[in-house]
Motif scaffolding. Structure first.
Motif, PDB file in Angstrom:
ATOM      1  N   GLN A   2      -6.337   6.983  -5.852  1.00  8.13           N
ATOM      2  CA  GLN A   2      -6.604   6.840  -4.434  1.00  8.13           C
ATOM      3  C   GLN A   2      -8.015   7.307  -4.094  1.00  8.13           C
ATOM      4  O   GLN A   2      -8.603   8.141  -4.788  1.00  8.13           O
ATOM      5  CB  GLN A   2      -5.589   7.645  -3.631  1.00  8.13           C
ATOM      6  CG  GLN A   2      -4.160   7.149  -3.766  1.00  8.13           C
ATOM      7  CD  GLN A   2      -3.984   5.744  -3.208  1.00  8.13           C
ATOM      8  OE1 GLN A   2      -4.487   5.427  -2.133  1.00  8.13           O
ATOM      9  NE2 GLN A   2      -3.279   4.906  -3.946  1.00  8.13           N
ATOM     10  N   ALA A   3      -8.558   6.781  -2.995  1.00  8.51           N
ATOM     11  CA  ALA A   3      -9.943   7.070  -2.624  1.00  8.51           C
ATOM     12  C   ALA A   3     -10.200   8.562  -2.458  1.00  8.51           C
ATOM     13  O   ALA A   3     -11.199   9.092  -2.976  1.00  8.51           O
ATOM     14  CB  ALA A   3     -10.296   6.333  -1.340  1.00  8.51           C
ATOM     15  N   ASN A   4      -9.319   9.274  -1.768  1.00  8.04           N
ATOM     16  CA  ASN A   4      -9.560  10.701  -1.539  1.00  8.04           C
ATOM     17  C   ASN A   4      -9.470  11.514  -2.827  1.00  8.04           C
ATOM     18  O   ASN A   4     -10.115  12.557  -2.955  1.00  8.04           O
ATOM     19  CB  ASN A   4      -8.583  11.237  -0.495  1.00  8.04           C
ATOM     20  CG  ASN A   4      -8.949  10.792   0.916  1.00  8.04           C
ATOM     21  OD1 ASN A   4      -9.993  10.181   1.130  1.00  8.04           O
ATOM     22  ND2 ASN A   4      -8.095  11.092   1.880  1.00  8.04           N
ATOM     23  N   GLU A   5      -8.693  11.032  -3.779  1.00 10.07           N
ATOM     24  CA  GLU A   5      -8.648  11.694  -5.086  1.00 10.07           C
ATOM     25  C   GLU A   5      -9.969  11.491  -5.821  1.00 10.07           C
ATOM     26  O   GLU A   5     -10.482  12.410  -6.468  1.00 10.07           O
ATOM     27  CB  GLU A   5      -7.481  11.141  -5.911  1.00 10.07           C
ATOM     28  CG  GLU A   5      -6.106  11.473  -5.330  1.00 10.07           C
ATOM     29  CD  GLU A   5      -4.987  10.817  -6.124  1.00 10.07           C
ATOM     30  OE1 GLU A   5      -5.285   9.961  -6.986  1.00 10.07           O
ATOM     31  OE2 GLU A   5      -3.819  11.158  -5.889  1.00 10.07           O
ATOM     32  N   LYS A  18     -15.063   1.254  -4.608  1.00 11.55           N
ATOM     33  CA  LYS A  18     -13.707   0.881  -4.986  1.00 11.55           C
ATOM     34  C   LYS A  18     -13.411  -0.518  -4.462  1.00 11.55           C
ATOM     35  O   LYS A  18     -13.608  -0.796  -3.266  1.00 11.55           O
ATOM     36  CB  LYS A  18     -12.708   1.889  -4.409  1.00 11.55           C
ATOM     37  CG  LYS A  18     -11.248   1.687  -4.822  1.00 11.55           C
ATOM     38  CD  LYS A  18     -10.393   2.805  -4.248  1.00 11.55           C
ATOM     39  CE  LYS A  18      -8.913   2.611  -4.558  1.00 11.55           C
ATOM     40  NZ  LYS A  18      -8.635   2.699  -6.000  1.00 11.55           N
ATOM     41  N   ILE A  20     -10.623  -3.274  -3.532  1.00 12.38           N
ATOM     42  CA  ILE A  20      -9.241  -3.151  -3.081  1.00 12.38           C
ATOM     43  C   ILE A  20      -8.678  -4.521  -2.706  1.00 12.38           C
ATOM     44  O   ILE A  20      -9.368  -5.323  -2.066  1.00 12.38           O
ATOM     45  CB  ILE A  20      -9.145  -2.207  -1.867  1.00 12.38           C
ATOM     46  CG1 ILE A  20      -9.654  -0.806  -2.252  1.00 12.38           C
ATOM     47  CG2 ILE A  20      -7.712  -2.125  -1.340  1.00 12.38           C
ATOM     48  CD1 ILE A  20      -9.782   0.147  -1.087  1.00 12.38           C
ATOM     49  N   ASP A  28      -2.124  -0.396   5.890  1.00 13.15           N
ATOM     50  CA  ASP A  28      -2.615   0.900   5.425  1.00 13.15           C
ATOM     51  C   ASP A  28      -2.588   1.820   6.639  1.00 13.15           C
ATOM     52  O   ASP A  28      -3.494   1.788   7.486  1.00 13.15           O
ATOM     53  CB  ASP A  28      -4.038   0.758   4.871  1.00 13.15           C
ATOM     54  CG  ASP A  28      -4.475   1.961   4.063  1.00 13.15           C
ATOM     55  OD1 ASP A  28      -3.635   2.858   3.838  1.00 13.15           O
ATOM     56  OD2 ASP A  28      -5.648   2.016   3.641  1.00 13.15           O
ATOM     57  N   HIS A  31      -5.015   7.083   8.544  1.00 10.32           N
ATOM     58  CA  HIS A  31      -5.465   8.043   7.553  1.00 10.32           C
ATOM     59  C   HIS A  31      -6.948   8.306   7.783  1.00 10.32           C
ATOM     60  O   HIS A  31      -7.574   7.684   8.654  1.00 10.32           O
ATOM     61  CB  HIS A  31      -5.245   7.504   6.128  1.00 10.32           C
ATOM     62  CG  HIS A  31      -6.032   6.269   5.830  1.00 10.32           C
ATOM     63  ND1 HIS A  31      -5.687   5.023   6.322  1.00 10.32           N
ATOM     64  CD2 HIS A  31      -7.169   6.073   5.107  1.00 10.32           C
ATOM     65  CE1 HIS A  31      -6.546   4.115   5.913  1.00 10.32           C
ATOM     66  NE2 HIS A  31      -7.469   4.720   5.187  1.00 10.32           N
ATOM     67  N   HIS A  33     -10.815   9.873   5.635  1.00 16.85           N
ATOM     68  CA  HIS A  33     -11.484  10.262   4.399  1.00 16.85           C
ATOM     69  C   HIS A  33     -12.518  11.345   4.711  1.00 16.85           C
ATOM     70  O   HIS A  33     -13.134  11.324   5.783  1.00 16.85           O
ATOM     71  CB  HIS A  33     -12.192   9.064   3.757  1.00 16.85           C
ATOM     72  CG  HIS A  33     -11.294   7.896   3.508  1.00 16.85           C
ATOM     73  ND1 HIS A  33     -10.270   7.915   2.584  1.00 16.85           N
ATOM     74  CD2 HIS A  33     -11.254   6.658   4.082  1.00 16.85           C
ATOM     75  CE1 HIS A  33      -9.653   6.750   2.593  1.00 16.85           C
ATOM     76  NE2 HIS A  33     -10.226   5.969   3.492  1.00 16.85           N
TER      77      HIS A  33
END
Length: 267
Positions: A2-5, A18, A20, A28, A31, A33
């Protein structure tokens, strides 16, 4: 991952990228970031919601989302998009307001360059210079807002789903009301509440926005008009120009223009 990871493991980087894929109808949910984000659809249409405002992002536009901004994305059609996450602690200072803007051939080539394999070979100084150019291009780019399409009400959403699959459906408001189990008056009231326009204008907006994706193909304007349910290409052209302030042919030539590539400039 995942992006935040990815962001957590890349604290010393200026950016991460990334690619997608979101199938039609994918949501989605809200959320955020910790880094700024750029969303650029290569194909398809996204509907993004930020601070209670929703807009469509087509394949010739991009969305800049500042760090920690809560947002939601819905794939109107099958969508492939590129996401760039920009470190707010790096050298380049970005804006703090969301912005949807047209992607010029120059911006497009710059985004593609940042996704290229050669980007890892650039020095920090050269990468910073490229990101400064990107920031400045976003700053001077004209805003590009296409109105909300996907309704919240489940009855209107059922109509939207069917129109997305078959935009040339010629059902009347009365026929739709029977099909989705709501009166004509109710459907009209819901359209006025959600979109500030009549049912017929909303239906036309759906068709016109869906045509943006069709214009990325090699199909003729006449074929596209017929698929959308217009009686003639001239009727489609008139409606398109009224909504987007340009003809479908002009949109097609502008959005598909390659222009001068940054790769050539650096070569």
């Amino acid at each position: 991952m995942q992006a935040n990871e990815l962001i957590l493991t890349s604290s010393n980087s200026q950016l991460i990228t990334k690619a997608i894929h979101m199938p039609a109808g994918y949501i989605d949910e809200f959320h955020s970031h910790p880094w700024h984000q750029i969303v650029f659809p290569l194909t398809g249409l996204l509907q993004s919601t930020i601070d209670q405002k929703s807009a469509i992002v087509p394949h010739n536009a991009m969305l800049f989302i500042p760090e920690s901004t809560v947002h939601k994305s819905v794939a109107v059609t099958d969508t492939q998009f590129l996401a760039i996450y920009l470190n707010p602690s790096a050298c380049v200072q970005y804006g703090d307001c969301p912005k949807s803007c047209l992607v010029t051939p120059f911006i497009k080539e710059l985004i593609l360059l940042l996704f290229g394999e050669g980007i890892s070979k650039l020095s920090d100084v050269n990468l910073t210079n490229l990101l400064v150019v990107l920031r400045d291009q976003i700053k001077i780019a004209g805003s590009y807002d296409i109105p909300l399409l996907i309704p919240a009400d489940k009855r209107l959403k059922s109509i939207f789903t069917q129109l997305r699959q078959q935009p040339n459906l010629k059902l009347t408001l009365k026929e739709w009301s029977v099909k989705v189990g709501a009166s004509e008056r109710t459907l009209s009231r819901l359209c006025a509440k959600e979109f500030s326009q009549s049912f017929s204008l909303w239906r036309q907006s759906v068709r016109l926005v869906l045509s943006l994706q069709l214009l990325s193909s090699t199909r003729t304007i006449q074929d596209i008009a017929l698929e959308l349910g217009y009686a003639s290409d001239s009727a489609y052209i008139y409606a398109f120009k009224k909504m987007f302030n340009q003809t479908p042919s002009k949109y097609r030539s502008d959005s598909l223009a390659h222009g001068l590539t940054i790769s050539a400039l650096l070569g």
